[in-house]
Design a protein around this motif. Structure first.
Motif: not given
Length: 316
Positions: A47-62, A141-148
Motif C-alpha cells: 500500500s502507498g500514499p496514492v492508493s490510500e488517498s483514493v475514495t471509491v463509492e459504489g456497490e461491490f460488483g457495480e 478473498t472473494v468480495g474484496s475491492r482492491i485499489v491500485l
C-alpha cells in the motif's frame, strides 16, 4: 478498445498460460504454464500514499466512482484493499473472475470498465506466483475491492484501478475432466506408433475430456511429477497438426504443473505406459483469443494424443 490497464491484467495472466521455455521453442508446446511457487500474500504490492488517498463509492460488483487528487505521481505499483471480502481466498494457481474500472491519473476521468455485466464477463485468469499478476491480486478473498495506483508507461499516464474479486476457483478444481457431450475424435497409429487424429463433423465437447486409448501398467503419475511423453496436437477447428514430438523425433520432458490445465488433467492419475486422447476447450488450453492473446492457438479447442513414457516423482 480496451485501455492499457485492462490489457495489463490480461497480459500478465496470458504470460502464465503461454510457453515459458520449458521444453521447446515452439509457441504450441503444451508445456505452457508457470510452475507454482507459492507466496501470493507476500507478492502483493505494498500500500502507498496514492492508493490510500483514493475514495471509491459504489456497490461491490457495480461500476464504481473514484475521486483523488490529480495528477497522481507514482513510481511503483501501490495496492490498497478498500473492502475485505469474506469469501474464498486466492491460492497459488487459482483462477479468478474479476471486474475492473480504470481512471486516468492525470484527469481522474473513467477510461474503461469491464467484467460487471454477467452477459459479458472477463475471462477468468490464473493468479500464479512470479507472473506479475500476483502483485495485483495477492491472496485476496472473494468480495474484496482492491485499489491500485499504476505507474505510467510510455506516453500513457499513471492510472487508478478499482478491482472487484468476484469468484475464485482453486487450481485443483479448474478444468476438471468431464464426460463428453458430443462425439470424440478417432485415432489411428502407423507402424512407428505415431497417431493420426480424425476430427468428427460435430462441434467440440465442453471442458476437458480424457479417453484412455491404451492403459499402461507403470506407476501412477502424481501432481508435480516430471514426465517424459510423446504427443501430437491438432486443432479441432480444422484438424491440422500444430505440434508433434513424434514429428520432431524426440519426446518431451516436463513437470505436470508446467503445462496448460487440459494437458495436466490428461497426465495426472494415468499410469506410465498409457496412451491417452484429450480434448480441451480454449480456457483449459491457451485461452480465448483477444488483442493481448494473439497465439495461433488462442480460442482453439485442442486435441492431443499423449504417450506417457516415464515419470519421476516431484522433488521433496
Amino acid at each position: 478498445m480496451r485501455s492499457r490497464s485492462v490489457l495489463a491484467l490480461t497480459v500478465a495472466a496470458t504470460a502464465a498460460l503461454l510457453l515459458a521455455g520449458c521444453t521447446s521453442s515452439s509457441e504450441s508446446d503444451p508445456t505452457a504454464t508457470t510452475a507454482n511457487n507459492g507466496g501470493l500474500c507476500a507478492a502483493a504490492a505494498d500500500s502507498g500514499p496514492v492508493s490510500e488517498s483514493v475514495t471509491v463509492e459504489g456497490e461491490f460488483g457495480e461500476i464504481p466512482t473514484a475521486s483523488f487528487s490529480t495528477p497522481i505521481a507514482v513510481d511503483a505499483l501501490q495496492r490498497t484493499v478498500a473492502i475485505t471480502g469474506d469469501g474464498t481466498a486466492l491460492t497459488d494457481g487459482a483462477y479468478v473472475s474479476y471486474a475492473l474500472t480504470v481512471f486516468d491519473g492525470d484527469t481522474g476521468a473513467q477510461v474503461d470498465a469491464a467484467g460487471y455485466d454477467a452477459a459479458e464477463p472477463l475471462a477468468p485468469i490464473p493468479v500464479a506466483a512470479g507472473t506479475g499478476i500476483d502483485e495485483f491480486f495477492g491472496c485476496a478473498t472473494v468480495g474484496s475491492r482492491i485499489v491500485l495506483a499504476v505507474p505510467g508507461q510510455g506516453e500513457t499516464a499513471a492510472q487508478v484501478y478499482v478491482l472487484d474479486v468476484l469468484e475464485v476457483t482453486p487450481a485443483d478444481q479448474w478444468c476438471q475432466v468431464v464426460d463428453p457431450d458430443t462425439a470424440m475424435p478417432t485415432v489411428t497409429f502407423d507402424e512407428n506408433g505415431a497417431p493420426t487424429i480424425a476430427i468428427p463433423d460435430s462441434g467440440p465437447p465442453s471442458g476437458v475430456v480424457v479417453d484412455v486409448l491404451t492403459e499402461g501398467d507403470g506407476a501412477v503419475v502424481e501432481p508435480g511429477d516430471s514426465v517424459t511423453v510423446n504427443y501430437t496436437g491438432v486443432k479441432w477447428s480444422d484438424g491440422t497438426v500444430f505440434d508433434s514430438s513424434w514429428e520432431k523425433g524426440s519426446p518431451a520432458t516436463f513437470q505436470t504443473t508446467q503445462v496448460v490445465s487440459g494437458f495436466q488433467r490428461a497426465l495426472e492419475g494415468q499410469k506410465v505406459g498409457s496412451t491417452v486422447l484429450v480434448s480441451m476447450s480454449p480456457l483449459c488450453g491457451y485461452g480465448e483469443a483477444s488483442v493481448t492473446n494473439t497465439s495461433a492457438l488462442a480460442g482453439e479447442t485442442l486435441v492431443f494424443v499423449v504417450e506417457i513414457i516415464s515419470s519421476q516423482p516431484a522433488a521433496g
